[in-house]
Design a protein around this motif. Structure first.
Motif, PDB file in Angstrom:
ATOM      1  N   PRO A   1      38.438 -71.045 -19.956  1.00 25.99           N
ATOM      2  CA  PRO A   1      38.876 -69.691 -20.332  1.00 25.99           C
ATOM      3  C   PRO A   1      40.238 -69.746 -21.022  1.00 25.99           C
ATOM      4  O   PRO A   1      41.080 -70.584 -20.702  1.00 25.99           O
ATOM      5  CB  PRO A   1      38.956 -68.955 -18.998  1.00 25.99           C
ATOM      6  N   VAL A   2      40.458 -68.845 -21.968  1.00 23.96           N
ATOM      7  CA  VAL A   2      41.701 -68.795 -22.725  1.00 23.96           C
ATOM      8  C   VAL A   2      42.642 -67.791 -22.060  1.00 23.96           C
ATOM      9  O   VAL A   2      42.261 -66.652 -21.804  1.00 23.96           O
ATOM     10  CB  VAL A   2      41.438 -68.379 -24.193  1.00 23.96           C
ATOM     11  N   ASP A   3      43.874 -68.242 -21.764  1.00 25.19           N
ATOM     12  CA  ASP A   3      44.892 -67.366 -21.207  1.00 25.19           C
ATOM     13  C   ASP A   3      45.757 -66.878 -22.364  1.00 25.19           C
ATOM     14  O   ASP A   3      46.481 -67.657 -22.992  1.00 25.19           O
ATOM     15  CB  ASP A   3      45.734 -68.118 -20.178  1.00 25.19           C
ATOM     16  N   ASP A   4      45.676 -65.578 -22.667  1.00 23.99           N
ATOM     17  CA  ASP A   4      46.399 -65.013 -23.810  1.00 23.99           C
ATOM     18  C   ASP A   4      47.909 -65.211 -23.715  1.00 23.99           C
ATOM     19  O   ASP A   4      48.594 -65.291 -24.730  1.00 23.99           O
ATOM     20  CB  ASP A   4      46.092 -63.520 -23.954  1.00 23.99           C
ATOM     21  N   GLU A   5      48.449 -65.313 -22.496  1.00 23.54           N
ATOM     22  CA  GLU A   5      49.889 -65.490 -22.324  1.00 23.54           C
ATOM     23  C   GLU A   5      50.346 -66.895 -22.716  1.00 23.54           C
ATOM     24  O   GLU A   5      51.521 -67.107 -22.960  1.00 23.54           O
ATOM     25  CB  GLU A   5      50.291 -65.186 -20.890  1.00 23.54           C
ATOM     26  N   GLU A   6      49.440 -67.851 -22.772  1.00 28.07           N
ATOM     27  CA  GLU A   6      49.793 -69.225 -23.125  1.00 28.07           C
ATOM     28  C   GLU A   6      49.654 -69.501 -24.619  1.00 28.07           C
ATOM     29  O   GLU A   6      50.055 -70.557 -25.085  1.00 28.07           O
ATOM     30  CB  GLU A   6      48.943 -70.206 -22.322  1.00 28.07           C
ATOM     31  N   ILE A   7      49.103 -68.561 -25.361  1.00 24.52           N
ATOM     32  CA  ILE A   7      48.947 -68.736 -26.804  1.00 24.52           C
ATOM     33  C   ILE A   7      50.295 -68.457 -27.457  1.00 24.52           C
ATOM     34  O   ILE A   7      50.866 -67.387 -27.279  1.00 24.52           O
ATOM     35  CB  ILE A   7      47.870 -67.786 -27.364  1.00 24.52           C
ATOM     36  N   PRO A   8      50.841 -69.415 -28.205  1.00 30.81           N
ATOM     37  CA  PRO A   8      52.143 -69.182 -28.841  1.00 30.81           C
ATOM     38  C   PRO A   8      52.044 -68.104 -29.921  1.00 30.81           C
ATOM     39  O   PRO A   8      51.005 -67.915 -30.548  1.00 30.81           O
ATOM     40  CB  PRO A   8      52.510 -70.544 -29.443  1.00 30.81           C
ATOM     41  N   LEU A   9      53.157 -67.409 -30.115  1.00 36.26           N
ATOM     42  CA  LEU A   9      53.207 -66.390 -31.152  1.00 36.26           C
ATOM     43  C   LEU A   9      53.113 -67.031 -32.530  1.00 36.26           C
ATOM     44  O   LEU A   9      53.616 -68.132 -32.752  1.00 36.26           O
ATOM     45  CB  LEU A   9      54.525 -65.622 -31.087  1.00 36.26           C
ATOM     46  N   ASP A  10      52.499 -66.333 -33.431  1.00 40.05           N
ATOM     47  CA  ASP A  10      52.487 -66.715 -34.833  1.00 40.05           C
ATOM     48  C   ASP A  10      53.617 -65.943 -35.498  1.00 40.05           C
ATOM     49  O   ASP A  10      53.937 -64.822 -35.086  1.00 40.05           O
ATOM     50  CB  ASP A  10      51.141 -66.354 -35.470  1.00 40.05           C
ATOM     51  N   ILE A  11      54.234 -66.519 -36.500  1.00 41.51           N
ATOM     52  CA  ILE A  11      55.351 -65.846 -37.152  1.00 41.51           C
ATOM     53  C   ILE A  11      54.947 -64.474 -37.698  1.00 41.51           C
ATOM     54  O   ILE A  11      55.744 -63.546 -37.728  1.00 41.51           O
ATOM     55  CB  ILE A  11      55.985 -66.727 -38.250  1.00 41.51           C
TER      56      ILE A  11
END
Length: 99
Positions: free
Chosen positions: A4-14
């Protein structure tokens, strides 16, 4: 991988940042670094030519962009200091091992 993908662990894109934040990062990357010669300590950014760079990139909200640039510099300074402390501890450990 089926995890499962944790949205909080996805780094921000510029592109997720505000336009002024993107401009501040642009300036941060363009401005040259200032280093202390003997110890290799990062002193921050060189501001010479900042106004000209802002003119070239047609930066309108200069005060807010400059404030955001200061945040970038503060964060970089904190990170460089952490890296320097780690490096000093490693050198100290290696020196103790040689004795």
């Amino acid at each position: 991988m089926g995890l499962p993908v944790d949205d909080e662990e996805i780094p921000l894109d510029i592109s997720d940042l505000s336009y002024n934040s993107q401009q501040a990062l642009l300036l941060f990357n363009i401005l040259p670094d200032k280093w202390e010669g003997m110890n290799g300590v990062w002193l921050g950014k060189e501001y010479a030519g900042l106004g000209d760079i802002m003119d070239i990139y047609e930066i309108d909200n200069r005060k807010e962009v400059l404030d955001l640039l200061q945040v970038c510099i503060k964060e970089a300074s904190t990170e460089y200091e952490k890296q320097r402390e780690i490096s000093n501890k490693q050198a100290e450990t290696q020196a103790k091992m040689k004795r």
